[in-house]
Design a protein around this motif. Sequence first.
Motif, PDB file in Angstrom:
ATOM      1  N   LEU A  82      -6.685   3.558   7.462  1.00 29.23           N
ATOM      2  CA  LEU A  82      -6.151   2.352   6.812  1.00 29.23           C
ATOM      3  C   LEU A  82      -4.690   2.544   6.424  1.00 29.23           C
ATOM      4  N   SER A  83      -4.356   3.759   5.995  1.00 26.93           N
ATOM      5  CA  SER A  83      -2.971   4.017   5.570  1.00 26.93           C
ATOM      6  C   SER A  83      -1.997   3.964   6.742  1.00 26.93           C
ATOM      7  N   LEU A  84      -2.505   4.103   7.970  1.00 24.26           N
ATOM      8  CA  LEU A  84      -1.636   4.086   9.147  1.00 24.26           C
ATOM      9  C   LEU A  84      -1.440   2.677   9.708  1.00 24.26           C
ATOM     10  N   ASP A  85      -2.232   1.715   9.216  1.00 22.07           N
ATOM     11  CA  ASP A  85      -2.068   0.332   9.666  1.00 22.07           C
ATOM     12  C   ASP A  85      -0.751  -0.235   9.165  1.00 22.07           C
ATOM     13  N   PRO A  86      -0.195  -1.198   9.910  1.00 22.65           N
ATOM     14  CA  PRO A  86       1.038  -1.855   9.435  1.00 22.65           C
ATOM     15  C   PRO A  86       0.763  -2.584   8.122  1.00 22.65           C
ATOM     16  N   ARG A  87       1.449  -2.190   7.088  1.00 24.67           N
ATOM     17  CA  ARG A  87       1.300  -2.801   5.768  1.00 24.67           C
ATOM     18  C   ARG A  87       2.507  -2.387   4.930  1.00 24.67           C
ATOM     19  N   PRO A  88       2.742  -3.007   3.789  1.00 30.12           N
ATOM     20  CA  PRO A  88       3.874  -2.605   2.942  1.00 30.12           C
ATOM     21  C   PRO A  88       3.816  -1.122   2.585  1.00 30.12           C
ATOM     22  N   ILE A  89       4.989  -0.505   2.488  1.00 28.53           N
ATOM     23  CA  ILE A  89       5.083   0.923   2.212  1.00 28.53           C
ATOM     24  C   ILE A  89       4.316   1.341   0.946  1.00 28.53           C
ATOM     25  N   PRO A  90       4.425   0.602  -0.171  1.00 26.98           N
ATOM     26  CA  PRO A  90       3.661   1.017  -1.360  1.00 26.98           C
ATOM     27  C   PRO A  90       2.159   1.093  -1.095  1.00 26.98           C
TER      28      PRO A  90
END
Length: 270
Positions: free
Chosen positions: A204-212
Amino acid sequence: MFEFWMAILVAVAGWWFFTGLILWSVHVVKGRQPFIFALATLLFLVGLFLVPSISALNSVTGVVLSFTLAIVLWGWLEMAYLMNIITGVHHMPCPKNATLTSRFRLGLGTCLYHELGVVFTGALIVSLAEAGAMSVIFWTYSTLWMMRWSAKLNLVLGVRNYNRDWLPSDLQYVDSYIRRKPMNGLFPLSLVVAVSVTVWVFLLSLDPRPIPEQIGLTLVATLLALGVLEHLFLMLPLGEGRLWGWASPAEEPLAQHPADPLHSGLPSQT
């Protein structure tokens, strides 16, 4: 990618340092413990006061502070238990011929007030925290809580290794509730579930999403991975005591008992 690796470093360093700090605080000269605990309690209260404002910071700084704050709050609870300040209603060794049900019941009695404190603190975090920063405070605290309960269940069912010397003298009776077995039926399931959740959160942390959000997920995933490592410590003689040799005030390092060591680190297993 730099932020990703920095988050992992922050999580590992926080786990290592705060675990050692708690162990050092528990094993220092008895006369200094009231002062240390009073200082920790002040930090705990300040931390609770800061939960609303820190959890509302939807930034990388806010996420890291939220993660650190959750560890500080958890650390106070662990220190209160290991200093024999908040424990339970039962302070006697487990009867030799106790059934598994009795072992669970009496074992819970040794830490009942502490467990209620964990629940109460969790409820405070839920009521005080804002939705910002991905509720990193809540998820970090919950990860520590769930991994510790998994470890506790495995300790009662039977494990091969734990560092008994890390228990202070006032809590040596806890050792009698921990069975020595090369394996128990729950451990493989605990490991599979923990590893699966860890991999899922890392993905999940590797998916495109805001840096925070990425940083928050990475911190929680790393903490989960460290919890998996602590579970492995319960069964494999990896000599984990050397990681925190500096935490003992004694002239010699904490003794290792290959047949029965107890690891009571931050995702605490006591």
